[in-house]
Scaffold this active site. Structure first.
Site, mmCIF file in Angstrom:
data_model
loop_
_atom_site.group_PDB
_atom_site.id
_atom_site.type_symbol
_atom_site.label_atom_id
_atom_site.label_comp_id
_atom_site.label_asym_id
_atom_site.label_seq_id
_atom_site.Cartn_x
_atom_site.Cartn_y
_atom_site.Cartn_z
ATOM 1 N N ILE A 116 36.486 42.632 40.592
ATOM 2 C CA ILE A 116 36.866 43.578 41.458
ATOM 3 C C ILE A 116 37.281 42.832 42.866
ATOM 4 O O ILE A 116 38.079 43.134 43.579
ATOM 5 C CB ILE A 116 36.060 44.624 41.500
ATOM 6 C CG1 ILE A 116 36.935 45.878 42.113
ATOM 7 C CG2 ILE A 116 35.052 44.598 42.379
ATOM 8 C CD1 ILE A 116 36.373 47.273 41.817
ATOM 9 N N HIS A 122 25.657 37.731 34.049
ATOM 10 C CA HIS A 122 27.149 37.560 33.956
ATOM 11 C C HIS A 122 27.654 36.048 34.198
ATOM 12 O O HIS A 122 27.139 35.241 35.101
ATOM 13 C CB HIS A 122 28.083 38.602 34.667
ATOM 14 C CG HIS A 122 27.506 38.438 36.116
ATOM 15 N ND1 HIS A 122 26.392 38.985 36.626
ATOM 16 C CD2 HIS A 122 28.248 37.932 37.310
ATOM 17 C CE1 HIS A 122 26.507 38.960 37.926
ATOM 18 N NE2 HIS A 122 27.412 38.110 38.355
#
Ligand code: AMP
Length: 146
Positions: free
Chosen positions: A36, A105
């Site tokens: 994002i 991640h």
């Protein structure tokens, strides 16, 4: 319930479909979606389906699979017309390393000249050449823990 729990985890919310994400890839072990706040356009995150706050919480098989999918995505970015002169694969484990989301991640993001991104370093402290004896001693320490 602590702030590293699945209940507080933004990536678990994405996995459960509770918040939106732009999905790039999914299988039984991982999903990948657009970051994002990208370093550069094309920035993708690969996350395990299991909630694992840290690298130490991930089994080797899942970590290996994340790396494999990161490689596939990096190659896809290179083939596409998304701007990329180079590529970074990056994992931040814990706060001092820059981790902000407590669900392990892998970042994959394209790089190009003068894109404004970089890891800071102090030339007085970092990238000095330690004596071979010290490098050998460190290698021996690590071998014990593999
Ligand atoms: P890190 O600093 O390695 O923990 O990176 C966390 C990354 O997650 C940052 O690059 C954020 O931009 C990204 N991020 C946080 N929330 C979302 C979200 N809802 N959707 C996509 N990416 C996100």
């Amino acid at each position: 319930m602590n702030n590293k729990s699945s209940e507080h985890c933004v990536f678990c919310k994405i996995l459960k479909g509770k918040i939106e994400a732009s999905l790039v890839y999914e299988d039984e072990q991982v999903i990948a979606f657009m970051d994002i706040e990208p370093v550069n356009e094309g920035h993708v995150l690969i996350i395990p389906r299991v909630h694992a706050p840290h690298l130490n919480d991930l089994d080797d098989e899942t970590l290996g699979h994340m790396a494999k999918i990161a490689g596939k995505i990096a190659k896809a970015i290179r083939k596409s017309d998304i701007r990329s002169e180079g590529m970074n694969l990056f994992l931040a484990d814990d706060e001092v390393a820059g981790q902000e989301v407590w669900h392990a991640h892998l970042h994959v993001f394209p790089r190009f000249k003068d894109d404004g991104f970089g890891l800071k370093h102090d030339p007085e402290k970092n990238f000095q050449h330690p004596p071979r004896q010290r490098l050998n001693a460190l290698a021996e320490i690590l071998k014990k823990y593999l």
